[in-house]
Design a protein around this motif. Structure first.
Motif, PDB file in Angstrom:
ATOM      1  N   LEU A   1       0.986  -1.279  -0.011  1.00 51.59           N
ATOM      2  CA  LEU A   1       0.238   0.144  -0.209  1.00 51.59           C
ATOM      3  C   LEU A   1       0.627   1.332  -0.029  1.00 51.59           C
ATOM      4  O   LEU A   1       0.421   2.219  -0.617  1.00 51.59           O
ATOM      5  N   GLY A   2       1.970   1.519   0.713  1.00 49.20           N
ATOM      6  CA  GLY A   2       2.789   2.342   0.776  1.00 49.20           C
ATOM      7  C   GLY A   2       3.398   2.533  -0.669  1.00 49.20           C
ATOM      8  O   GLY A   2       3.663   3.794  -0.935  1.00 49.20           O
ATOM      9  N   TYR A   3       3.697   1.546  -1.349  1.00 50.59           N
ATOM     10  CA  TYR A   3       4.335   1.808  -2.624  1.00 50.59           C
ATOM     11  C   TYR A   3       3.241   2.282  -3.346  1.00 50.59           C
ATOM     12  O   TYR A   3       3.589   3.242  -4.401  1.00 50.59           O
ATOM     13  N   GLN A   4       2.087   1.889  -3.495  1.00 50.99           N
ATOM     14  CA  GLN A   4       0.928   2.283  -4.402  1.00 50.99           C
ATOM     15  C   GLN A   4       0.714   3.701  -4.060  1.00 50.99           C
ATOM     16  O   GLN A   4       0.521   4.532  -4.837  1.00 50.99           O
ATOM     17  N   ARG A   5       0.823   4.205  -2.776  1.00 47.27           N
ATOM     18  CA  ARG A   5       0.555   5.736  -2.450  1.00 47.27           C
ATOM     19  C   ARG A   5       1.889   6.451  -3.176  1.00 47.27           C
ATOM     20  O   ARG A   5       1.587   7.739  -3.593  1.00 47.27           O
ATOM     21  N   THR A   6       3.083   5.924  -3.109  1.00 48.29           N
ATOM     22  CA  THR A   6       4.170   6.810  -3.573  1.00 48.29           C
ATOM     23  C   THR A   6       3.954   6.847  -5.170  1.00 48.29           C
ATOM     24  O   THR A   6       4.210   7.839  -5.861  1.00 48.29           O
ATOM     25  N   GLU A   7       3.384   5.763  -5.912  1.00 49.29           N
ATOM     26  CA  GLU A   7       3.087   5.960  -7.276  1.00 49.29           C
ATOM     27  C   GLU A   7       2.102   6.780  -7.664  1.00 49.29           C
ATOM     28  O   GLU A   7       2.093   7.509  -8.648  1.00 49.29           O
ATOM     29  N   GLU A   8       0.967   7.024  -6.558  1.00 44.33           N
ATOM     30  CA  GLU A   8       0.071   7.831  -6.869  1.00 44.33           C
ATOM     31  C   GLU A   8       0.405   9.313  -6.832  1.00 44.33           C
ATOM     32  O   GLU A   8       0.081  10.260  -7.674  1.00 44.33           O
ATOM     33  N   LEU A   9       1.288   9.493  -6.087  1.00 39.79           N
ATOM     34  CA  LEU A   9       2.147  10.783  -5.759  1.00 39.79           C
ATOM     35  C   LEU A   9       2.621  11.428  -6.861  1.00 39.79           C
ATOM     36  O   LEU A   9       2.895  12.355  -7.705  1.00 39.79           O
ATOM     37  N   ALA A  10       3.518  10.178  -7.647  1.00 43.31           N
ATOM     38  CA  ALA A  10       4.216  10.276  -8.703  1.00 43.31           C
ATOM     39  C   ALA A  10       3.349  10.722  -9.906  1.00 43.31           C
ATOM     40  O   ALA A  10       3.829  11.529 -10.760  1.00 43.31           O
ATOM     41  N   ALA A  11       2.489   9.991  -9.981  1.00 47.46           N
ATOM     42  CA  ALA A  11       1.306  10.261 -11.146  1.00 47.46           C
ATOM     43  C   ALA A  11       0.803  11.752 -11.043  1.00 47.46           C
ATOM     44  O   ALA A  11       0.775  12.307 -12.093  1.00 47.46           O
ATOM     45  N   ASP A  12       0.704  12.273  -9.903  1.00 47.97           N
ATOM     46  CA  ASP A  12       0.109  13.583  -9.594  1.00 47.97           C
ATOM     47  C   ASP A  12       1.106  14.616 -10.077  1.00 47.97           C
ATOM     48  O   ASP A  12       0.679  15.444 -10.719  1.00 47.97           O
ATOM     49  N   ARG A  13       2.324  14.117  -9.629  1.00 48.27           N
ATOM     50  CA  ARG A  13       3.613  15.236 -10.094  1.00 48.27           C
ATOM     51  C   ARG A  13       3.608  15.352 -11.852  1.00 48.27           C
ATOM     52  O   ARG A  13       4.041  16.438 -12.318  1.00 48.27           O
ATOM     53  N   SER A  14       3.533  14.102 -12.410  1.00 48.21           N
ATOM     54  CA  SER A  14       3.530  13.855 -13.892  1.00 48.21           C
ATOM     55  C   SER A  14       2.492  14.704 -14.471  1.00 48.21           C
ATOM     56  O   SER A  14       2.500  15.448 -15.348  1.00 48.21           O
ATOM     57  N   ALA A  15       1.207  14.571 -13.959  1.00 48.94           N
ATOM     58  CA  ALA A  15       0.077  15.448 -14.359  1.00 48.94           C
ATOM     59  C   ALA A  15       0.180  16.882 -14.448  1.00 48.94           C
ATOM     60  O   ALA A  15      -0.045  17.530 -15.189  1.00 48.94           O
ATOM     61  N   LEU A  16       0.681  17.154 -13.355  1.00 45.56           N
ATOM     62  CA  LEU A  16       1.201  18.695 -13.259  1.00 45.56           C
ATOM     63  C   LEU A  16       2.189  19.210 -14.350  1.00 45.56           C
ATOM     64  O   LEU A  16       2.147  20.208 -15.160  1.00 45.56           O
ATOM     65  N   GLU A  17       3.287  18.277 -14.624  1.00 41.72           N
ATOM     66  CA  GLU A  17       4.044  18.515 -15.678  1.00 41.72           C
ATOM     67  C   GLU A  17       3.385  18.546 -17.009  1.00 41.72           C
ATOM     68  O   GLU A  17       3.772  19.536 -17.863  1.00 41.72           O
ATOM     69  N   TYR A  18       2.568  17.684 -17.326  1.00 47.63           N
ATOM     70  CA  TYR A  18       1.816  17.460 -18.727  1.00 47.63           C
ATOM     71  C   TYR A  18       0.828  18.760 -18.823  1.00 47.63           C
ATOM     72  O   TYR A  18       0.752  19.227 -19.957  1.00 47.63           O
ATOM     73  N   LEU A  19       0.346  19.076 -17.697  1.00 46.03           N
ATOM     74  CA  LEU A  19      -0.573  20.282 -17.740  1.00 46.03           C
ATOM     75  C   LEU A  19       0.097  21.569 -18.085  1.00 46.03           C
ATOM     76  O   LEU A  19      -0.404  22.556 -18.788  1.00 46.03           O
ATOM     77  N   ARG A  20       1.269  21.794 -17.427  1.00 42.66           N
ATOM     78  CA  ARG A  20       2.244  22.962 -17.699  1.00 42.66           C
ATOM     79  C   ARG A  20       2.677  22.931 -19.158  1.00 42.66           C
ATOM     80  O   ARG A  20       2.727  23.865 -19.634  1.00 42.66           O
ATOM     81  N   LYS A  21       3.050  21.724 -19.753  1.00 50.74           N
ATOM     82  CA  LYS A  21       3.648  21.659 -20.936  1.00 50.74           C
ATOM     83  C   LYS A  21       2.373  21.920 -22.168  1.00 50.74           C
ATOM     84  O   LYS A  21       2.828  22.377 -23.104  1.00 50.74           O
ATOM     85  N   THR A  22       1.245  21.684 -21.894  1.00 50.61           N
ATOM     86  CA  THR A  22       0.111  21.965 -22.592  1.00 50.61           C
ATOM     87  C   THR A  22      -0.571  23.271 -22.591  1.00 50.61           C
ATOM     88  O   THR A  22      -1.506  23.495 -23.112  1.00 50.61           O
ATOM     89  N   GLY A  23      -0.023  24.010 -21.754  1.00 52.96           N
ATOM     90  CA  GLY A  23      -0.361  25.354 -21.243  1.00 52.96           C
ATOM     91  C   GLY A  23      -1.812  25.271 -20.829  1.00 52.96           C
ATOM     92  O   GLY A  23      -2.561  26.238 -20.807  1.00 52.96           O
ATOM     93  N   GLN A  24      -2.068  24.214 -19.667  1.00 53.36           N
ATOM     94  CA  GLN A  24      -3.498  24.024 -19.313  1.00 53.36           C
ATOM     95  C   GLN A  24      -3.408  24.278 -17.801  1.00 53.36           C
ATOM     96  O   GLN A  24      -2.502  23.942 -17.093  1.00 53.36           O
ATOM     97  N   SER A  25      -4.448  24.658 -17.083  1.00 52.10           N
ATOM     98  CA  SER A  25      -4.401  24.723 -15.653  1.00 52.10           C
ATOM     99  C   SER A  25      -4.627  23.476 -14.859  1.00 52.10           C
ATOM    100  O   SER A  25      -5.266  22.873 -15.383  1.00 52.10           O
ATOM    101  N   ALA A  26      -4.013  23.489 -13.784  1.00 51.84           N
ATOM    102  CA  ALA A  26      -4.335  22.514 -12.874  1.00 51.84           C
ATOM    103  C   ALA A  26      -5.513  22.762 -11.660  1.00 51.84           C
ATOM    104  O   ALA A  26      -5.624  21.933 -10.884  1.00 51.84           O
ATOM    105  N   GLU A  27      -6.124  23.750 -12.062  1.00 50.97           N
ATOM    106  CA  GLU A  27      -7.038  23.840 -11.064  1.00 50.97           C
ATOM    107  C   GLU A  27      -8.365  23.036 -11.040  1.00 50.97           C
ATOM    108  O   GLU A  27      -8.621  22.501  -9.930  1.00 50.97           O
ATOM    109  N   GLY A  28      -8.794  22.603 -12.263  1.00 51.31           N
ATOM    110  CA  GLY A  28      -9.652  21.443 -12.362  1.00 51.31           C
ATOM    111  C   GLY A  28      -9.220  20.292 -11.445  1.00 51.31           C
ATOM    112  O   GLY A  28     -10.004  19.616 -10.840  1.00 51.31           O
ATOM    113  N   MET A  29      -7.874  19.851 -11.622  1.00 53.28           N
ATOM    114  CA  MET A  29      -7.569  18.806 -10.947  1.00 53.28           C
ATOM    115  C   MET A  29      -7.502  18.942  -9.594  1.00 53.28           C
ATOM    116  O   MET A  29      -7.936  18.005  -8.697  1.00 53.28           O
TER     117      MET A  29
END
Length: 467
Positions: A180-208
């Motif tokens: 479960l600890g490993y899964q939580r770590t991967e979820e946080l990593a996916a969150d950070r990646s999502a922020l990066e993708y939104l920034r690269k595409t010029g989109q807001s993370a406010e909806g997230m």
């Protein structure tokens, strides 16, 4: 096709075997009370050209930013009212409940970005390794505990026997918490990646962030007290705290969704609400604008499903008078005409939809084929076979299309092709016994080695996925 509820089919073929296996192992490690078999049941999949096109438009820039544009990732709709999304293999599953709840495109785009983070990060593959490791830890702990228990019993020592049981339980608990600890770590990593993708595409993370805030509010209202170490995802407030500072640093945080995209999003919500929940739901959803376009669209669908075809036709024609280039208004008009037993006119409506819709959606093409079959005209039926076959090239696992194809071949007197198409329909519906029966019957109508004979043999030899 926009008949959401009638388009539900069991998810077969390239199934969730990997996920189901993982869940079964997790159950072994965690001692979860949920039966693994229940987790492997077929998903209620929904097909709809309008919604799928919109989601692909949401996902395209995100997938490019994540390096997934050539990965062949499919987005699949699941008929479920909860707000959820997940990935399995190269498929991203999004619940209709998430689409209905999200008020803005950016909320769903944030979900897609998060799931893309899992795909790009290879989290599924690493999760399998972690599951294997956790399973090994649990098995070793169980064996050690069993040894101590047996030893205690032979020595007539109840204390040693009890400590052996404790070793087994404690080892399994350590394995479970590690996983479960490993899964939580991967979820946080996916969150950070999502922020990066939104920034690269010029989109807001406010909806997230809004999505996580919704989860946090729901959890607070439930009154539940949850041990953060006993769940596979970070707690919502924790996720918001981890992401908000970074999200607000983006120069695009204040960006709003394009008005045209918001309009399409509202129409999607109107359609889902009308098909899945009915007039009361659509009235609540659009109570602040009961005469706007989304409310009118929902009214057309509600009247189509629950009223008379004549009234539904009058309402959709009024929509088309104002918006003649909307392909999906033509599509629903085709469905209304089919219900009114006017297949020739329905085929024309579907043709208009196909000429206006981007990418010539295979689902609308299949609906046009269905209308042509219903005319009973031999020339039209032969055209239907051609169109359905063409639509099946990119969408080869559509059981409804194969059932329509079987009907067409049956009307043309081609029994072998009709039985083979029926076998395909059962195969992609995960009805493997029926698929083999019809394939065996079809094979007798083909010459040995002919393409139809070979395909029938493939179905006969097919081994069902392990449950």
């Amino acid at each position: 096709m926009s008949l959401l509820l009638k388009s539900i089919s069991r998810f077969a073929g390239r199934s969730l075997r990997g996920v189901a296996t993982s869940l079964a192992v997790l159950q072994l490690v965690a001692g979860a009370p949920v039966a693994a078999q229940a987790q492997q049941r077929s998903l209620p999949i929904v097909r709809d050209a309008e919604i799928e096109t919109l989601l692909r438009d949401y996902a395209k820039p995100i997938f490019a930013a994540a390096g997934l544009q050539k990965a062949g990732v499919d987005i699949v709709l699941v008929n479920d009212p909860s707000f959820n999304a997940f990935v399995a293999g190269r498929r991203m599953f999004i619940n209709t409940g998430a689409l209905l709840t999200a008020e803005t495109p950016s909320e769903i785009i944030g979900v897609i970005a998060h799931e893309a983070g899992h795909l790009a990060g290879g989290h599924q593959e690493r999760l399998r390794d972690q599951l294997a490791r956790a399973q090994t830890m649990a098995v070793v702990a169980t064996l050690l505990g069993l040894g101590a228990t047996v030893g205690g019993a032979l020595a007539n020592s109840g204390g040693i026997a009890q400590s052996g049981a404790g070793i087994a339980m404690g080892g399994a608990e350590i394995a479970r918490r590690s996983l479960l600890g490993y899964q939580r770590t991967e979820e946080l990593a996916a969150d950070r990646s999502a922020l990066e993708y939104l920034r690269k595409t010029g989109q807001s993370a406010e909806g997230m962030l809004k999505t996580f805030s919704r989860f946090a509010s729901a959890l607070a209202l439930s009154g539940a007290r949850i041990d953060p170490y006993q769940v596979s995802h970070p707690m919502p407030r924790e996720r918001i705290a981890n992401l908000e500072v970074v999200a607000r640093e983006s120069p695009y945080f204040g960006n709003k969704d394009a008005a045209s995209l918001q309009a399409r999003h509202d129409l999607m919500r109107a359609k889902i609400a009308a098909y899945t929940e009915g007039p009361n739901a659509t009235a609540r959803l659009f109570r602040y604008d009961p005469v706007g376009l989304p409310a009118r669209y929902a009214d057309v669908v509600n009247t189509h499903l629950r009223g008379s075809p004549a009234n539904a036709l009058a309402k959709v024609d009024a929509l088309l008078k104002d918006y003649p280039k909307n392909p999906y208004f033509h599509e629903i008009r085709g469905e209304i005409l089919m219900r009114a037993n006017k297949p020739s006119e329905a085929a024309k409506a579907y043709s208009a939809a196909l000429s206006l819709a981007p990418g010539k959606p295979d689902l609308i093409q299949i609906q046009r084929g269905k209308a042509l079959i219903a005319t009973g005209d031999e020339k039209a039926i032969r055209q239907a076979v051609k169109e359905i076959r063409e639509a099946l090239r990119p969408d080869g696992d559509n059981p409804d299309a194969y059932f329509h194809l079987a009907q067409a071949y049956g009307r043309l007197g081609d029994v072998g092709e009709a039985e083979l198409a029926t076998a395909e329909a059962h195969f992609y519906s995960a009805s493997y016994k029926e698929a083999r029966i019809f394939a065996a019957r079809a094979q007798q109508k083909f010459k040995t080695g002919a393409p139809g004979w070979v395909r029938a043999q493939d179905i006969i030899n097919m081994k069902p996925p392990r449950k």
